[in-house]
Design an enzyme around this catalytic site. Sequence first.
Site, mmCIF file in Angstrom:
data_model
loop_
_atom_site.group_PDB
_atom_site.id
_atom_site.type_symbol
_atom_site.label_atom_id
_atom_site.label_comp_id
_atom_site.label_asym_id
_atom_site.label_seq_id
_atom_site.Cartn_x
_atom_site.Cartn_y
_atom_site.Cartn_z
ATOM 1 N N GLU A 334 0.852 -1.193 0.000
ATOM 2 C CA GLU A 334 0.000 0.000 0.000
ATOM 3 C C GLU A 334 0.891 1.248 0.000
ATOM 4 O OE1 GLU A 334 -3.427 2.028 2.879
ATOM 5 O OE2 GLU A 334 -2.024 0.559 3.698
ATOM 6 N N HIS A 335 1.733 1.380 1.003
ATOM 7 C CA HIS A 335 2.681 2.493 1.117
ATOM 8 C C HIS A 335 4.101 1.964 0.909
ATOM 9 C CE1 HIS A 335 -0.373 5.072 3.134
ATOM 10 N NE2 HIS A 335 -0.691 3.974 3.802
#
Length: 441
Positions: A334-335
């Site tokens: 995601e990040h």
Amino acid sequence: MPDINIQRLKALSPEERAALVKRSEADLSFYLEKVRPIIEAVRTEGDDALVRFGRELDKAAPLTREGLKVSEAEFDEAFSLVDEKVIEAIRFGIGNIRSFHEQQAPEPMWLKEVRPGAFAGDRFTPINSVALYVPRGKGSFPSVTMMTSVPGVVAKVPNLAIFTPPGQDGKVDAATLVAARIAGVETIYKVGGAQAVAAAAYGTQTVKKAQKIVGPGSPWVVAAKRLLAGVIDPGLPAGPSESVILADSTVHGGLAAMDLLIEAEHGPDSSAWLVTDSEALIEEALEALPELWSRMSEMRVDFSRTVLTGRSGGIILAESMADACAFVNEYAPEHLEILSTKPFDYLGDITEAAEILLGPHTPVSIANFALGPNAVLPTSRGANTYGPLSVSDFVRRSSIGYVTEKGYPQMAAAARTLADYEGFSSHANAVSELRNAYLRG
């Protein structure tokens, strides 16, 4: 010092490597069974079920049917409850988020002449109603309100509604109300969890039915979205937080440890990995962790320790930065932070990440709150096929075609040839001499 999960990438079997990329919500069987009766209760009982679940699951004893929707007075009161410094930070973040998404918004319509007299293009119109889910279980998240609301407002969705769990006092977090009003959304329901997804999907006496729901949530929310995917568009897969910190020897390990804790502190179901080829950096990171934990609240320490000592987080030592980048693509986080003084050296090797933050001055914190790009991102390897939440998630695209009298003969000839080949008689008739006769009158 707890036993941080440290893995040497080269020593892992294919099965062990696959286990590293598995997320906490990968197996939803437990939640799916628990969520089914909640969904059915909301579908059949409406507001009564929402109040009951709010009291039982969120411990919001004062919640009533009349209080399911936030009142204008509650919005007004929120501005007196939130420190002016926080309000200004919210305004600052929303300003950047709005500027970014305004640049991202597609043109309402475009047409291109593909052949003389024949035009094709797209038209974009806002979805009529979208539910915005803002979690609260492990904290309060006005930032999620900012990230979900602004692109919907920029897209001009006529009916935007926020769903968020009530606190034990039966109220919504005040900063969330401030962020919603500044962003331009003033419909908020005090409903969270699986019951919020069901209410958005079916509607109740108080809650208006929505066509789509966006925003991150717990495995309960993820499970409800999966079960209701045939009733409401569940949007991109956004579950518990996850991050990878890709670091090389040009930065200090303490910096890597600091940023590793950003997403790890969200909750015990988060995923957070530091990936590097530097043993020295790992030693520096481990040495820094006790001091960093001493500066965090007890709850956040417990969350991050659980993550970094469990199967969903820790430190991974790669043989080289090329191997480290390959693992990042396999993980599809995601990040992703690329912690290096030369982050662009690695950017070309990264293809599977929803958000890529470059260099030692761009921690996830800045991206989550203030930079502008959307921080609602696909999880559980969703980055393989999905991107961040955007204005495009709030609009529908229609193809536009326009053929003039001049362009028709050439287009009709090609269409009839293929219609005949595929055996579609009506298709062929519609571009034959029969049409020409009608056109001539």
